[in-house]
Design a protein around this motif. Structure first.
Motif, mmCIF file in Angstrom:
data_model
loop_
_atom_site.group_PDB
_atom_site.id
_atom_site.type_symbol
_atom_site.label_atom_id
_atom_site.label_comp_id
_atom_site.label_asym_id
_atom_site.label_seq_id
_atom_site.Cartn_x
_atom_site.Cartn_y
_atom_site.Cartn_z
ATOM 1 N N LEU A 1 0.834 -1.196 0.000
ATOM 2 C CA LEU A 1 0.000 0.000 0.000
ATOM 3 C C LEU A 1 0.873 1.252 0.000
ATOM 4 C CD1 LEU A 1 -2.944 0.841 0.049
ATOM 5 C CD2 LEU A 1 -2.867 0.763 2.529
ATOM 6 N N LYS A 2 1.945 1.198 0.771
ATOM 7 C CA LYS A 2 2.859 2.344 0.847
ATOM 8 C C LYS A 2 3.429 2.670 -0.539
ATOM 9 C CE LYS A 2 6.941 3.942 3.295
ATOM 10 N NZ LYS A 2 7.991 3.595 4.243
ATOM 11 N N LYS A 3 3.775 1.649 -1.316
ATOM 12 C CA LYS A 3 4.304 1.867 -2.672
ATOM 13 C C LYS A 3 3.289 2.598 -3.537
ATOM 14 C CE LYS A 3 7.380 -2.107 -2.709
ATOM 15 N NZ LYS A 3 7.607 -3.451 -3.220
ATOM 16 N N GLN A 4 2.027 2.251 -3.391
ATOM 17 C CA GLN A 4 0.981 2.905 -4.183
ATOM 18 C C GLN A 4 0.773 4.355 -3.764
ATOM 19 O OE1 GLN A 4 -2.700 0.503 -4.742
ATOM 20 N NE2 GLN A 4 -1.589 -1.046 -3.558
ATOM 21 N N MET A 5 1.166 4.678 -2.541
ATOM 22 C CA MET A 5 0.909 6.000 -1.989
ATOM 23 C C MET A 5 2.158 6.889 -1.934
ATOM 24 S SD MET A 5 -1.561 4.676 1.085
ATOM 25 C CE MET A 5 -2.261 6.222 1.592
ATOM 26 N N LEU A 6 3.257 6.430 -2.525
ATOM 27 C CA LEU A 6 4.519 7.179 -2.427
ATOM 28 C C LEU A 6 4.373 8.647 -2.811
ATOM 29 C CD1 LEU A 6 7.281 4.699 -3.632
ATOM 30 C CD2 LEU A 6 6.976 5.687 -1.355
ATOM 31 N N SER A 7 3.619 8.922 -3.878
ATOM 32 C CA SER A 7 3.523 10.293 -4.369
ATOM 33 C C SER A 7 2.726 11.205 -3.446
ATOM 34 C CB SER A 7 2.898 10.312 -5.769
ATOM 35 O OG SER A 7 1.564 9.843 -5.718
ATOM 36 N N ILE A 8 1.995 10.640 -2.489
ATOM 37 C CA ILE A 8 1.148 11.466 -1.623
ATOM 38 C C ILE A 8 1.510 11.379 -0.143
ATOM 39 C CG2 ILE A 8 -0.816 11.460 -3.200
ATOM 40 C CD1 ILE A 8 -2.054 9.296 -1.339
ATOM 41 N N LEU A 9 2.535 10.615 0.210
ATOM 42 C CA LEU A 9 2.872 10.431 1.626
ATOM 43 C C LEU A 9 3.155 11.746 2.345
ATOM 44 C CD1 LEU A 9 5.064 7.198 1.673
ATOM 45 C CD2 LEU A 9 2.748 7.497 2.545
ATOM 46 N N GLU A 10 3.785 12.678 1.664
ATOM 47 C CA GLU A 10 4.156 13.939 2.309
ATOM 48 C C GLU A 10 2.990 14.898 2.486
ATOM 49 O OE1 GLU A 10 7.609 15.707 0.592
ATOM 50 O OE2 GLU A 10 8.776 13.875 0.784
ATOM 51 N N GLU A 11 1.889 14.669 1.744
ATOM 52 C CA GLU A 11 0.710 15.532 1.856
ATOM 53 C C GLU A 11 0.069 15.436 3.235
ATOM 54 O OE1 GLU A 11 -2.459 14.728 -0.895
ATOM 55 O OE2 GLU A 11 -1.104 14.643 -2.596
ATOM 56 N N GLY A 12 0.167 14.269 3.841
ATOM 57 C CA GLY A 12 -0.545 14.002 5.076
ATOM 58 C C GLY A 12 -1.891 13.361 4.790
ATOM 59 N N PHE A 13 -2.565 12.980 5.856
ATOM 60 C CA PHE A 13 -3.817 12.235 5.740
ATOM 61 C C PHE A 13 -4.790 12.704 6.804
ATOM 62 C CE2 PHE A 13 -0.419 9.705 4.073
ATOM 63 C CZ PHE A 13 -0.955 9.122 2.938
ATOM 64 N N VAL A 14 -6.040 12.348 6.612
ATOM 65 C CA VAL A 14 -7.074 12.581 7.606
ATOM 66 C C VAL A 14 -7.660 11.227 7.966
ATOM 67 C CG1 VAL A 14 -9.343 13.603 8.038
ATOM 68 C CG2 VAL A 14 -7.591 14.924 6.843
ATOM 69 N N LEU A 15 -7.779 10.966 9.257
ATOM 70 C CA LEU A 15 -8.345 9.719 9.747
ATOM 71 C C LEU A 15 -9.656 10.046 10.445
ATOM 72 C CD1 LEU A 15 -7.734 6.666 10.047
ATOM 73 C CD2 LEU A 15 -6.705 7.214 12.263
ATOM 74 N N LYS A 16 -10.709 9.294 10.101
ATOM 75 C CA LYS A 16 -12.022 9.576 10.679
ATOM 76 C C LYS A 16 -12.821 8.307 10.872
ATOM 77 C CE LYS A 16 -15.545 11.147 8.298
ATOM 78 N NZ LYS A 16 -16.411 10.007 8.534
ATOM 79 N N ARG A 17 -13.880 8.436 11.640
ATOM 80 C CA ARG A 17 -14.829 7.346 11.833
ATOM 81 C C ARG A 17 -15.603 7.132 10.540
ATOM 82 N NH1 ARG A 17 -17.659 9.728 17.304
ATOM 83 N NH2 ARG A 17 -15.735 9.940 18.483
ATOM 84 N N SER A 18 -15.890 5.886 10.229
ATOM 85 C CA SER A 18 -16.753 5.601 9.096
ATOM 86 C C SER A 18 -18.187 5.957 9.468
ATOM 87 C CB SER A 18 -16.658 4.115 8.730
ATOM 88 O OG SER A 18 -17.600 3.803 7.722
ATOM 89 N N VAL A 19 -18.970 6.330 8.483
ATOM 90 C CA VAL A 19 -20.366 6.677 8.715
ATOM 91 C C VAL A 19 -21.217 5.423 8.926
ATOM 92 C CG1 VAL A 19 -22.424 7.729 7.671
ATOM 93 C CG2 VAL A 19 -20.193 8.832 7.405
ATOM 94 N N PHE A 20 -20.933 4.363 8.172
ATOM 95 C CA PHE A 20 -21.827 3.212 8.151
ATOM 96 C C PHE A 20 -21.314 1.970 8.876
ATOM 97 C CE2 PHE A 20 -22.782 5.615 4.234
ATOM 98 C CZ PHE A 20 -24.111 5.928 4.492
#
Length: 151
Positions: free
Chosen positions: A24-43
């Motif tokens: 998964l990390k390999k697929q996300m290499l281009s965006i790792l530095e952007e940061g992420f948001v973690l949240k509760r799922s709605v459903f």
């Protein structure tokens, strides 16, 4: 990043740190530095990890909601409850806050699963329970995709 692919079994340590699976990390290499948001799922009792670009696109859409509507305000409040900004450290780990661990019922073993352009983080037992309940999946697939005439 167009779409993410894969489901991975992982462990979370006692501090709530999750090592991002290398596939998964390999697929996300281009965006790792952007940061992420973690949240509760709605459903479901799981967490959703949004790349910052996906989160910003969603927030732009939500920003168009009329804030003078109680229903819209209630939705925004509940949708954003527990939202956290997350960074992946140099070792490829992310820290899951304790309140989100409690919400998702995460013990030690978990499943990290792609969901098109976000990542879902599940307690392994909860994930297996939801996935194994396939009695209605054929009907669901027909309802959601069956009328799609674009081929």
């Amino acid at each position: 990043m167009n779409t993410l692919i894969g489901t991975y079994e992982c462990k979370v340590d006692t501090k709530g740190r999750l090592m991002l699976p290398s596939g998964l990390k390999k697929q996300m290499l281009s965006i790792l530095e952007e940061g992420f948001v973690l949240k509760r799922s709605v459903f479901q009792p799981c967490l959703e990890l949004y790349p910052m670009s996906q989160w910003n696109a969603l927030m732009e859409k939500m920003n168009g909601l009329n804030r003078f509507s109680k229903k819209n305000n209630d939705f925004i409040r509940k949708f954003s409850a527990g939202v956290k900004m997350i960074e992946i450290d140099g070792n490829g780990r992310l820290l899951i806050p304790k309140d989100l661990i409690a919400f998702a019922g995460i013990e030690k073993e978990l499943v990290v699963s792609s969901a098109i352009n976000i990542v879902e983080i599940w307690d392994k037992d909860n994930y297996e329970s939801v996935i194994s309940n396939s009695d209605d999946f054929a009907e669901l697939a027909e309802d959601v995709m069956g009328n799609d005439i674009d081929e």
